[in-house]
Design a protein around this motif. Structure first.
Motif, short mmCIF file in Angstrom:
data_model
loop_
_atom_site.label_atom_id
_atom_site.label_comp_id
_atom_site.label_asym_id
_atom_site.label_seq_id
_atom_site.Cartn_x
_atom_site.Cartn_y
_atom_site.Cartn_z
N ARG A 205 50.62 120.90 25.86
CA ARG A 205 51.44 120.61 24.69
C ARG A 205 50.54 120.19 23.53
O ARG A 205 49.44 119.66 23.72
CB ARG A 205 52.47 119.53 24.98
CG ARG A 205 51.92 118.13 25.18
CD ARG A 205 53.04 117.13 25.42
NE ARG A 205 52.52 115.79 25.63
CZ ARG A 205 53.29 114.74 25.93
NH1 ARG A 205 54.60 114.89 26.04
NH2 ARG A 205 52.75 113.55 26.09
N GLY A 207 51.08 118.29 19.59
CA GLY A 207 52.07 117.69 18.72
C GLY A 207 51.54 116.55 17.89
O GLY A 207 50.36 116.19 17.94
N TRP A 240 56.74 115.16 17.04
CA TRP A 240 57.18 116.44 17.58
C TRP A 240 56.09 117.00 18.50
O TRP A 240 54.94 116.55 18.47
CB TRP A 240 57.46 117.45 16.45
CG TRP A 240 56.29 117.67 15.53
CD1 TRP A 240 56.04 117.03 14.37
CD2 TRP A 240 55.19 118.58 15.75
NE1 TRP A 240 54.85 117.47 13.81
CE2 TRP A 240 54.32 118.43 14.64
CE3 TRP A 240 54.86 119.49 16.73
CZ2 TRP A 240 53.13 119.17 14.52
CZ3 TRP A 240 53.68 120.24 16.62
CH2 TRP A 240 52.84 120.07 15.51
N ASP A 241 56.48 117.97 19.31
CA ASP A 241 55.49 118.73 20.05
C ASP A 241 56.04 120.10 20.40
O ASP A 241 57.25 120.33 20.40
CB ASP A 241 54.99 117.99 21.31
CG ASP A 241 55.99 117.98 22.45
OD1 ASP A 241 56.53 119.04 22.81
OD2 ASP A 241 56.24 116.90 23.01
N ILE A 242 55.16 121.03 20.66
CA ILE A 242 55.48 122.31 21.28
C ILE A 242 54.77 122.32 22.62
O ILE A 242 53.64 121.84 22.74
CB ILE A 242 55.07 123.51 20.41
CG1 ILE A 242 53.59 123.42 20.01
CG2 ILE A 242 55.93 123.59 19.16
CD1 ILE A 242 53.10 124.65 19.25
N HIS A 243 55.42 122.83 23.65
CA HIS A 243 54.85 122.75 24.99
C HIS A 243 55.24 123.97 25.81
O HIS A 243 56.18 124.70 25.48
CB HIS A 243 55.30 121.47 25.69
CG HIS A 243 56.78 121.31 25.76
ND1 HIS A 243 57.51 120.58 24.82
CD2 HIS A 243 57.72 121.81 26.62
CE1 HIS A 243 58.79 120.61 25.13
NE2 HIS A 243 58.95 121.36 26.21
N VAL A 280 60.32 122.81 22.74
CA VAL A 280 59.93 121.90 21.67
C VAL A 280 60.58 120.55 21.92
O VAL A 280 61.63 120.45 22.55
CB VAL A 280 60.35 122.43 20.27
CG1 VAL A 280 59.60 123.70 19.93
CG2 VAL A 280 61.85 122.67 20.22
N SER A 281 59.94 119.49 21.43
CA SER A 281 60.48 118.13 21.52
C SER A 281 60.39 117.45 20.17
O SER A 281 59.47 117.73 19.38
CB SER A 281 59.71 117.30 22.55
OG SER A 281 59.79 117.86 23.84
N TRP A 282 61.36 116.56 19.90
CA TRP A 282 61.34 115.72 18.72
C TRP A 282 61.44 114.26 19.17
O TRP A 282 62.16 113.94 20.11
CB TRP A 282 62.51 116.03 17.79
CG TRP A 282 62.46 117.40 17.20
CD1 TRP A 282 61.88 117.76 16.02
CD2 TRP A 282 63.02 118.59 17.73
NE1 TRP A 282 62.05 119.10 15.79
CE2 TRP A 282 62.75 119.63 16.84
CE3 TRP A 282 63.74 118.87 18.91
CZ2 TRP A 282 63.15 120.94 17.07
CZ3 TRP A 282 64.14 120.18 19.15
CH2 TRP A 282 63.85 121.19 18.23
N ALA A 290 64.55 117.19 23.68
CA ALA A 290 63.74 118.35 24.06
C ALA A 290 64.67 119.52 24.38
O ALA A 290 65.72 119.35 24.99
CB ALA A 290 62.86 118.03 25.26
N ASP A 292 64.27 123.31 26.19
CA ASP A 292 63.35 124.12 26.98
C ASP A 292 64.04 125.37 27.50
O ASP A 292 65.25 125.37 27.77
CB ASP A 292 62.82 123.32 28.18
CG ASP A 292 61.69 122.40 27.80
OD1 ASP A 292 60.54 122.87 27.77
OD2 ASP A 292 61.95 121.21 27.53
#
Length: 318
Positions: A205, A207, A240-243, A280-282, A290, A292
């Motif tokens: 991930r 972010g 945030w992240d992208i995973h 993605v997660s916030w 999240a 998924d």
């Protein structure tokens, strides 16, 4: 002293984004997590619960020296259906209808590099699971096909499961503006009278302003709560992240397949289930969301989709 939830979470799975309503059709999990226990938690239900689970696991050889801990309690509903919902008679070359309602009790233990999750699940397969009523109600609300075959669902069975997950933070790189890249590896094992199997996975991930938690593979259809720890350790600005990740589940026993075979179902049994996930997660202070996607196909000659999407909400109270 009354039970005051330190965190609550809601996880919803559905295969609608993949334009299907078969096999693992939907799942719903609602749960509670205690605040972090490091030997200094104030007295209350959370401390008593964590210490109770810790004492049992220490008798089995687990050690929690210099590790943080938290306990969870959750209720989960799972719905399994064949692809064609319009037929009222059994479809013997597909999976039967099945519902599973269960309670899970977990202990998480972690430090900055790795975490462990120990889980006990007790539940009920069959008409008492409430899966038929739940699916028909949801389909009526959203205007989907009315499932006709619930009269053929698998019968009543009490389910007991033990599960273990180990996750490792393999690499972490920190960059400007509170951004990080992380690589995680994990493995799990489950034993019980509903499912026996094991799996491995690897996730990455990237972010901004992420909590110091873990991305991990989990048991079949289950959701690890390693992503919920340390939500209060990030600052108050939005993160945030992208995973994404790849996982492989090896299935030694699954009650769904063995029981349906007794009733004449003849679909091919998978022994391995490869899964890819991306999402993605916030993050806000004490809150995370999240989304998924889990595209998957069993390793059989004529595979049908086992794909689903997941929404994961969690809220932590001070």
């Amino acid at each position: 002293m009354p039970l005051l939830a330190d965190s609550v979470y809601l996880v919803h799975d559905n295969d609608l984004p993949f334009d299907s309503d078969d096999h693992y059709s939907a799942g719903l999990q609602i749960g509670w997590m205690s605040d972090t226990y490091n030997g200094k938690m104030s007295n209350g239900f959370g401390q008593a619960y964590v210490e109770f689970l810790s004492n049992i696991l220490e008798l089995a050889g687990a050690s929690f020296t210099s590790r943080k801990r938290a306990g969870t309690i959750s209720v989960q509903e799972m719905i399994i259906t064949p692809k064609d919902l319009t037929k009222s008679e059994p479809i013997y070359n597909d999976v039967p209808y099945m519902g599973l309602l269960s309670n899970s009790f977990s202990l998480l233990s972690w430090d900055k590099d790795d975490f462990d999750e120990y889980r006990l699940t007790i539940g009920m397969v069959g008409p008492d699971s409430g899966a038929e009523k739940l699916q028909k109600t949801v389909h009526t609300i959203v205007g989907s096909t009315d499932p006709k075959g619930w009269n053929n669902q698998l019968g009543t069975r009490v389910v007991t499961q033990l599960g273990y997950i180990h996750g490792i933070k393999q690499f972490m790189g920190s960059y400007k503006h509170s951004q990080r890249f992380e690589w995680f590896n994990s493995y799990y094992a489950d034993v019980g009278n509903f499912y026996c199997g094991a799996g491995v996975g690897s996730s990455i991930r990237y972010g901004h302003n992420m909590p110091y938690n873990f991305e991990s593979v989990s048991g079949l259809f289950n959701s690890s709560k390693g992503d919920m720890i340390e939500l209060d350790q990030k600052n108050s600005s939005i993160g945030w992240d992208i995973h994404g990740g790849v996982h492989l589940n090896a299935i030694a026993y699954l009650y769904l397949y063995d029981e349906s075979k007794r009733f004449g179902y003849s679909y091919e049994r998978p022994y391995f289930l490869p899964i890819v996930n991306f999402g993605v997660s916030w993050y806000m202070k004490n809150f995370s969301l999240a989304i998924d996607f889990f595209p998957s196909q069993p390793t059989v000659a004529n595979p049908q989709s086992a794909s689903f999407a997941r929404i994961n909400l969690s809220l932590q109270f001070n």
